[in-house]
Design a protein around this motif. Structure first.
Motif, PDB file in Angstrom:
ATOM      1  N   ASP A 114       1.113  -0.960   0.211  1.00  0.00           N
ATOM      2  CA  ASP A 114      -0.106  -0.066   0.148  1.00  0.00           C
ATOM      3  C   ASP A 114       0.866   1.132   0.205  1.00  0.00           C
ATOM      4  O   ASP A 114       0.768   2.644  -0.544  1.00  0.00           O
ATOM      5  CB  ASP A 114      -1.140  -0.426   1.516  1.00  0.00           C
ATOM      6  N   VAL A 115       1.806   1.355   0.650  1.00  0.00           N
ATOM      7  CA  VAL A 115       2.510   2.316   0.778  1.00  0.00           C
ATOM      8  C   VAL A 115       3.986   2.476   0.714  1.00  0.00           C
ATOM      9  O   VAL A 115       4.111   4.045   0.467  1.00  0.00           O
ATOM     10  CB  VAL A 115       2.535   2.976   2.805  1.00  0.00           C
ATOM     11  N   ASP A 116       4.487   1.892  -0.037  1.00  0.00           N
ATOM     12  CA  ASP A 116       5.760   1.905  -0.843  1.00  0.00           C
ATOM     13  C   ASP A 116       6.202   2.514  -1.243  1.00  0.00           C
ATOM     14  O   ASP A 116       7.213   3.486  -1.577  1.00  0.00           O
ATOM     15  CB  ASP A 116       6.689   0.570  -0.557  1.00  0.00           C
ATOM     16  N   GLN A 117       5.766   2.090  -2.488  1.00  0.00           N
ATOM     17  CA  GLN A 117       5.681   3.270  -4.231  1.00  0.00           C
ATOM     18  C   GLN A 117       5.091   4.027  -3.812  1.00  0.00           C
ATOM     19  O   GLN A 117       5.923   5.617  -3.517  1.00  0.00           O
ATOM     20  CB  GLN A 117       4.913   2.319  -5.002  1.00  0.00           C
ATOM     21  N   ALA A 118       4.255   4.647  -3.202  1.00  0.00           N
ATOM     22  CA  ALA A 118       3.677   6.260  -2.859  1.00  0.00           C
ATOM     23  C   ALA A 118       4.570   7.178  -2.500  1.00  0.00           C
ATOM     24  O   ALA A 118       4.819   8.568  -2.248  1.00  0.00           O
ATOM     25  CB  ALA A 118       2.040   6.381  -2.622  1.00  0.00           C
TER      26      ALA A 118
END
Length: 485
Positions: free
Chosen positions: A358-362
């Motif tokens: 959920d959070v790594d790329q963004a």
């Protein structure tokens, strides 16, 4: 003599008498709310800056984006690589390491504390050689832009007080949140948007709730309260005009309402009345600004690809990271994101993998996006939760399926931009990852350092309430000089 709008007769007391002495100043303050440029000496200074003499010194950052991972991510699966835990899997944590540290009610009745290493691989990245888990490939690529702090510690051992402590500097409620303190101290750079915005998202993991007390203004004027954005049709609730009312009618209504409130202020001198007028005026200006800033359709394809396709789905973490960049770009002082789902008491390997997806790329995209726009140097970005996770298992476990309890004694966060040293790993824990052995950083220290980067001395940013002088760092806090560039 002209009769006031409201005639309260002989309704007089000590407060009423004293407030009359400053009506001239009060009227001038009211005028500054209705005409924002009335007392500006130049385009860079707000009325609040002139009145308060803030900032205290030249800031390195202008604004903050706080990516709060609600529920407490496990440092052992993400940043704090401890091969010894894999080697000793299933063996008891030595009592000499635990040293009788307090436990939660969930593990206090355990007779054993079996150690658990991470099932995920770690590799070193960047010039610093920072160890990063395979769960965070995008974060690994920006490791030279961030400062990883492995020696965070806090006082609270349960979620609600720990979360409240991180946001307000106290474990109890009704204290101003960090964003409110910054709004109070520095005001807003954009007259058409709030100085403090709150964005919420939720992963599929076990969640902990977030509540409005986390973005409350506390005893500060209500104008400093955080404004929550939602993922629905109306990003800010109750902002739109009622059916059948147009902008001109809304303007006339607000003018009449301001006149009525001015009469009340002239009688009683209550600052909350002027705050209410300012909020009405802000809401009016936001009716145009908010729809424009929440519209992602004008973002280029390269940006959508950078954040990932979910950035086009309102209410997702990716969408909120992109919105945070847009709000920051428009001068919003403090943007607080909460992403729920990190409470890994059981089934942690599966849950944390989903949360990282959920959070790594963004998160990494936000840093890259700010950097390429020349905004990272003046924007302080923070990533982390309310405490860490134990190196021992909670309840039943196998090598592939285990859970970890709360651990306030040592955990990891990262920071970037805003005058923080990039490509740095700061602090160190012991071989078990249980105790800090180098450069401890307490929550109060973190708060003091955040304020410092925005040009504020944490010991001088004070508000007197009920006879006591309050500050975000209470009576503690020291600068973490080793991470300041």
């Amino acid at each position: 003599m002209e009769k006031p709008i409201f005639d309260f007769g002989m309704n007089s007391n000590r407060r009423h008498f004293l407030s009359k002495l400053s009506l001239g100043i009060g009227s001038a303050a009211l005028g500054s709310l209705l005409v924002p440029d009335l007392f500006k000496s130049n385009a860079e200074n707000s009325v609040n800056d002139i009145v308060s003499g803030l900032p205290h010194f030249a800031p390195k950052a202008k604004r903050v984006i706080y990516l709060f991972q609600n529920g407490a991510p496990s440092q052992f699966e993400l940043f704090d690589h401890k091969p010894l835990l894999n080697k000793m899997f299933g063996e008891d944590l030595p009592e000499s390491i635990r040293s009788g540290q307090r436990l939660t009610g969930m593990t206090s009745n355990q007779t054993r504390f079996p150690l658990a290493g991470s099932v995920f691989d770690f590799k070193q990245h960047g010039k610093s050689g920072a160890w990063i888990s395979e769960l965070l490939p995008h974060t690994a690529r920006i490791v030279d832009d961030i400062c990883i702090i492995k020696s965070m510690n806090t006082d609270a051992i349960n979620h609600d007080p720990a979360l409240t402590f991180f946001q307000t500097g106290a474990q109890v409620g009704n204290r101003p949140s960090m964003g409110s303190w910054l709004s109070y101290g520095l005001g807003s750079e954009n007259q058409n948007l709030p100085g403090f915005c709150v964005l919420l998202s939720r992963g599929k993991g076990n969640g902990q709730g977030v509540y409005s007390k986390l973005w409350t203004n506390g005893f500060l004027d209500s104008v400093h309260q955080g404004v929550q954005f939602s993922s629905g049709e109306n990003p800010v609730l109750y902002l739109g005009d009622p059916e059948g009312m147009d902008r001109s009618e809304r303007r006339r209504m607000l003018d009449k309402l301001a006149a009525l409130n001015e009469g009340t202020f002239n009688e009683f001198g209550d600052p909350e009345v002027t705050a209410k007028i300012q909020q009405y005026e802000m809401a009016y200006r936001m009716q145009t600004a908010v729809p424009e800033i929440t519209d992602m359709s004008k973002e280029p394809e390269s940006i959508i690809k950078m954040y990932g396709p979910e950035c086009l789905v309102p209410g997702t973490y990716a969408a909120n990271c992109l919105l945070a960049r847009k709000l920051s770009e428009q001068g919003v002082r403090f943007i607080q994101l909460y992403h729920q789902g990190w409470d890994g008491h059981a089934g942690l390997p599966k849950e944390i993998a989903g949360q990282c997806k959920d959070v790594d790329q963004a998160s990494a995209a936000l840093i890259t996006d700010l950097k390429q726009r020349g905004l990272l140097d003046e924007t302080l970005v923070i990533w982390g939760g309310e405490f860490g996770r134990t190196n021992f298992c909670q309840g039943k476990f196998t090598k592939d399926d285990y859970g970890r309890d709360h651990h306030p004694r040592a955990f990891t966060i990262w920071m970037a931009g805003g005058g923080i040293k990039p490509g740095l790993v700061f602090g160190e824990t012991d071989d078990f990852g249980y105790n800090i052995v180098k450069d401890p950083v307490h929550v109060h220290d973190l708060h003091a350092t955040i304020l410092n980067q925005l040009g504020l001395d944490h010991e001088r940013l004070i508000f007197k309430h009920q006879g006591r002088r309050y500050r975000l760092t209470d009576v503690a806090g020291k600068l973490v000089k080793g991470i300041i560039s």
